[in-house]
Design an enzyme around this catalytic site. Structure first.
Site, PDB file in Angstrom:
ATOM      1  N   HIS A   1       0.831  -0.951   0.305  1.00 58.49           N
ATOM      2  CA  HIS A   1       0.330   0.452   0.315  1.00 58.49           C
ATOM      3  C   HIS A   1       0.411   1.267  -0.227  1.00 58.49           C
ATOM      4  O   HIS A   1       1.898   1.441   0.866  1.00 58.49           O
ATOM      5  CB  HIS A   1      -0.768   0.117   1.070  1.00 58.49           C
ATOM      6  CG  HIS A   1      -1.852   0.815   1.600  1.00 58.49           C
ATOM      7  ND1 HIS A   1      -1.926   2.436   1.380  1.00 58.49           N
ATOM      8  CD2 HIS A   1      -3.513   0.560   0.404  1.00 58.49           C
ATOM      9  CE1 HIS A   1      -3.176   3.152   0.959  1.00 58.49           C
ATOM     10  NE2 HIS A   1      -4.085   1.870   0.731  1.00 58.49           N
TER      11      HIS A   1
ATOM     12  N   ASP B   1      -7.715  -5.186  -0.270  1.00 61.93           N
ATOM     13  CA  ASP B   1      -8.428  -5.875  -1.210  1.00 61.93           C
ATOM     14  C   ASP B   1      -8.242  -7.622  -0.693  1.00 61.93           C
ATOM     15  O   ASP B   1      -8.650  -8.291  -1.676  1.00 61.93           O
ATOM     16  CB  ASP B   1      -7.954  -5.360  -2.218  1.00 61.93           C
ATOM     17  CG  ASP B   1      -8.248  -4.274  -2.410  1.00 61.93           C
ATOM     18  OD1 ASP B   1      -7.533  -3.038  -2.966  1.00 61.93           O
ATOM     19  OD2 ASP B   1      -9.788  -3.875  -3.258  1.00 61.93           O
TER      20      ASP B   1
HETATM   21  C1  SDX Z   1      -6.513   0.158  -2.728  1.00 66.37           C
HETATM   22  O1  SDX Z   1      -4.039   4.431  -3.058  1.00 66.37           O
HETATM   23  C2  SDX Z   1      -5.114   4.261  -1.396  1.00 66.37           C
HETATM   24  O2  SDX Z   1      -5.786   4.482  -0.335  1.00 66.37           O
HETATM   25  C3  SDX Z   1      -5.398   2.722  -2.322  1.00 66.37           C
HETATM   26  C4  SDX Z   1      -6.862   2.202  -1.702  1.00 66.37           C
HETATM   27  C5  SDX Z   1      -8.660   3.056  -1.079  1.00 66.37           C
HETATM   28  O3  SDX Z   1      -9.177   2.369  -0.168  1.00 66.37           O
HETATM   29  O4  SDX Z   1      -8.557   3.319  -1.951  1.00 66.37           O
HETATM   30  O5  SDX Z   1      -6.138   1.372   0.006  1.00 66.37           O
HETATM   31  C6  SDX Z   1      -7.572   0.686  -2.254  1.00 66.37           C
HETATM   32  O6  SDX Z   1      -6.039  -0.280  -4.074  1.00 66.37           O
HETATM   33  C7  SDX Z   1      -5.265  -0.865  -2.293  1.00 66.37           C
HETATM   34  C8  SDX Z   1      -4.097  -1.361  -2.669  1.00 66.37           C
HETATM   35  C9  SDX Z   1      -4.721  -1.971  -3.656  1.00 66.37           C
HETATM   36  N1  SDX Z   1      -3.526  -2.486  -5.243  1.00 66.37           N
HETATM   37  C10 SDX Z   1      -3.274  -4.231  -4.798  1.00 66.37           C
HETATM   38  O7  SDX Z   1      -3.149  -5.186  -3.698  1.00 66.37           O
HETATM   39  C11 SDX Z   1      -2.138  -4.282  -6.061  1.00 66.37           C
HETATM   40  C12 SDX Z   1      -0.688  -4.594  -5.735  1.00 66.37           C
HETATM   41  N2  SDX Z   1       0.379  -3.647  -4.982  1.00 66.37           N
HETATM   42  C13 SDX Z   1       1.131  -3.052  -4.998  1.00 66.37           C
HETATM   43  O8  SDX Z   1       1.016  -2.333  -6.479  1.00 66.37           O
HETATM   44  C14 SDX Z   1       1.529  -2.055  -4.757  1.00 66.37           C
HETATM   45  O9  SDX Z   1       1.660  -1.984  -3.452  1.00 66.37           O
HETATM   46  C15 SDX Z   1       0.943  -0.993  -4.702  1.00 66.37           C
HETATM   47  C16 SDX Z   1       0.376   0.031  -6.224  1.00 66.37           C
HETATM   48  C17 SDX Z   1      -0.636  -0.834  -3.817  1.00 66.37           C
HETATM   49  C18 SDX Z   1       1.459   0.773  -3.723  1.00 66.37           C
HETATM   50  O10 SDX Z   1       2.933   0.619  -4.830  1.00 66.37           O
HETATM   51  P1  SDX Z   1       3.734   1.586  -4.533  1.00 66.37           P
HETATM   52  O11 SDX Z   1       3.630   2.723  -3.263  1.00 66.37           O
HETATM   53  O12 SDX Z   1       4.024   2.467  -5.317  1.00 66.37           O
HETATM   54  O13 SDX Z   1       4.806   1.042  -3.944  1.00 66.37           O
HETATM   55  P2  SDX Z   1       5.794  -0.056  -5.014  1.00 66.37           P
HETATM   56  O14 SDX Z   1       4.940  -0.340  -6.285  1.00 66.37           O
HETATM   57  O15 SDX Z   1       6.844   1.707  -5.482  1.00 66.37           O
HETATM   58  O16 SDX Z   1       6.201  -0.943  -4.384  1.00 66.37           O
HETATM   59  C19 SDX Z   1       7.904  -0.174  -3.688  1.00 66.37           C
HETATM   60  C20 SDX Z   1       8.906  -1.511  -3.331  1.00 66.37           C
HETATM   61  C21 SDX Z   1       8.991  -2.073  -5.147  1.00 66.37           C
HETATM   62  O17 SDX Z   1      10.012  -2.574  -4.980  1.00 66.37           O
HETATM   63  P3  SDX Z   1      10.873  -1.854  -5.933  1.00 66.37           P
HETATM   64  O18 SDX Z   1      10.722  -1.317  -7.731  1.00 66.37           O
HETATM   65  O19 SDX Z   1      11.033  -0.673  -4.850  1.00 66.37           O
HETATM   66  O20 SDX Z   1      12.240  -2.931  -5.296  1.00 66.37           O
HETATM   67  O21 SDX Z   1       7.757  -2.937  -2.788  1.00 66.37           O
HETATM   68  C22 SDX Z   1       7.206  -3.379  -4.258  1.00 66.37           C
HETATM   69  C23 SDX Z   1       7.400  -3.484  -5.333  1.00 66.37           C
HETATM   70  O22 SDX Z   1       8.212  -4.244  -6.653  1.00 66.37           O
HETATM   71  N3  SDX Z   1       5.597  -4.285  -3.656  1.00 66.37           N
HETATM   72  C24 SDX Z   1       5.534  -4.976  -4.048  1.00 66.37           C
HETATM   73  C25 SDX Z   1       4.579  -5.371  -3.795  1.00 66.37           C
HETATM   74  N4  SDX Z   1       4.188  -3.934  -3.578  1.00 66.37           N
HETATM   75  C26 SDX Z   1       4.627  -3.362  -3.740  1.00 66.37           C
HETATM   76  N5  SDX Z   1       6.557  -6.286  -4.595  1.00 66.37           N
HETATM   77  C27 SDX Z   1       5.422  -7.521  -4.903  1.00 66.37           C
HETATM   78  N6  SDX Z   1       4.127  -7.418  -4.046  1.00 66.37           N
HETATM   79  C28 SDX Z   1       3.503  -6.831  -4.026  1.00 66.37           C
HETATM   80  N7  SDX Z   1       2.152  -6.384  -4.284  1.00 66.37           N
END
Ligand code: SDX
Length: 426
Positions: A304, A361
């Protein structure tokens, strides 16, 4: 200037005011930065940038705190209903019993949609995704209700109309996609029970409204009701800042929510768990792929932008799953898989270092499956829950006397001035 930050650039020092929120958060007000220094800021994804001052929802991502108008979401999930929480978000205070009754009557008065809207559904291809249909249908509401939204009374009417009709449109799209008779809203049913009845009642098999499912749906929608300046709420605010009508702004929010990184994650979690189950339940392979930088696979429902600890909503959702499945005597193998996957991930160094925890989620799809909601409608369920949040955030910006058109800047990195070469000389 009480509190300020200093920026020194090319030997000159500038003071920028620091503003403090009611929970002690601090922000540098950079609204005069370019005028003072000629500089702009750069922050892809806006991870460090506040877009507004808001009094609606407070999140503390480190401590896992979520409050609507100051009230902890745990208390609202335990004691409130979705319509009461919607009233709180939109009006800023909890309603008296009389105010809540009046609000509920208005919602019921506005629950029908124009018969002509049913024809629109006939022209969507059968395999259309319900989120694409919902976004189009909400936009189409404007054609039936063109009242200006400049006077308070018209705005309030539009708000209750949207809250009620979007729920009806969602149930209608499900029935029509099944080729079944549309079930109309009933005046004698409260908001959540009405939705379940519209979804699952049928002329040949009357639907028995389980009070446990009604409670679970209230909790589900309360947990989704608002979440400060997330992707889809920011879309509503940005689109609304052009002074377009509320239906169009909400339609933009629905489109933004659809993405699998955002609201579409609840559908993606179930698809991910089903794939793992079908391929023999190899959870370690999923964890390995999630950690592999060269693999685009993400553990859906994990991570998140704000929460760097367990999403407080996921905790409640997980408990609700156990309770509902037990009540309905449903054994869902995906719930066992989800719990096992969570266990492995929470004890894995990579996930701990990246602060990756289950978000709302991760378990919500399990609960929706137990209610009988089809997977491709999971994000529609999220949208109905988030609607009061979107409306409250739109209203807060519209009520701001200094409401500005949203128009970010950029840093240009393209070609400098280039001569036009006529085509026969290229
Ligand atoms: C919602 O914003 C809100 O408030 C949203 C929400 C709401 O109520 O409105 O809470 C609802 O959208 C919840 C999120 C649902 N999405 C998912 O579950 C999709 C899976 N999660 C990721 O794609 C990710 O965690 C995000 C998009 C949610 C957040 O990503 P960020 O903040 O942009 O962080 P990032 O992608 O830069 O990740 C940081 C690191 C990365 O490593 P590096 O590339 O920097 O080396 O963490 C890793 C990512 O690779 N990472 C993950 C991961 N999420 C982040 N690695 C594996 N699996 C994951 N799920």
């Amino acid at each position: 200037m009480d509190d300020y930050a200093e920026i020194t650039y090319k030997g000159k020092t500038y003071k920028l005011p620091v503003v403090e929120g009611s929970e002690g958060e601090k922000a540098i007000d950079i609204s005069t930065l370019r005028q003072k220094t000629g500089l702009i800021t750069l922050d892809p994804g806006f991870a460090n940038t506040g877009s507004c001052i808001s009094s609606i929802t407070y999140l503390d991502g480190e401590k896992g705190i979520l409050r609507y108008r100051g009230i902890p979401v745990e208390d609202l999930a335990r004691h409130s209903t979705f319509t009461e929480t919607a009233y709180l978000l939109i009006n800023g205070v909890l309603p008296t019993r009389e105010e809540l009754n009046r609000f509920s009557v208005l919602l019921n008065d506005n629950s029908l949609v124009h018969e002509d809207m049913q024809i629109f559904y006939q022209n969507f291809p059968r395999a259309s995704h319900p989120m694409g249909i919902l976004s189009s249908m909400v936009n189409a509401l404007r054609s039936f209700y063109p009242e200006l939204q400049t006077v308070e009374e018209e705005i309030n009417k539009t708000v209750t109309r949207l809250l009620s009709k979007m729920r009806t449109l969602a149930a209608m799209s499900y029935k029509i996609s099944m080729g079944h008779k549309v079930i109309y809203p009933r005046y004698d049913l409260p908001y959540c029970a009405n939705f379940l009845n519209m979804m699952f009642d049928s002329p040949v098999k009357p639907y028995h409204i389980h009070k446990e499912l009604v409670k679970a749906l209230n909790v589900f929608w309360i947990l989704h009701a608002d979440h400060e300046q997330n992707c889809s709420t920011s879309a509503v605010r940005v689109v609304g800042s052009g002074r377009v009508n509320l239906y169009a702004a909400i339609s933009a929010g629905i489109a933004a929510l659809w993405g699998p990184l955002h609201g579409g994650a609840n559908q993606a979690v179930i698809e991910m768990l089903s794939d793992i189950e079908k391929s023999g339940g190899n959870l370690n392979n999923a964890i390995k792929r999630a950690k592999d930088k060269n693999d685009p696979f993400r553990l859906m429902g994990f991570g998140h932008r704000i929460y760097k600890t367990y999403d407080p909503r996921a905790k409640i959702m997980k408990k609700m799953c156990d309770k509902i499945l037990k009540k309905l005597k449903i054994k869902d193998p995906l719930l066992d898989l989800a719990k096992e996957l969570e266990d492995i991930a929470l004890n894995d160094d990579y996930f701990k270092e990246c602060n990756l925890y289950p978000n709302i989620d991760f378990y919500s799809g399990i609960m929706l499956r137990a209610m009988g909601i089809p997977t491709n409608m999971f994000t529609v369920m999220f949208a109905i829950g988030r609607l009061p949040g979107w409306i409250s955030q739109w209203k807060e910006s519209a009520d701001d006397p200094a409401w500005k058109l949203s128009r970010p800047r950029q840093l240009y990195m393209g070609p400098t001035k280039t001569e036009f070469i006529p085509i026969d000389k290229r």
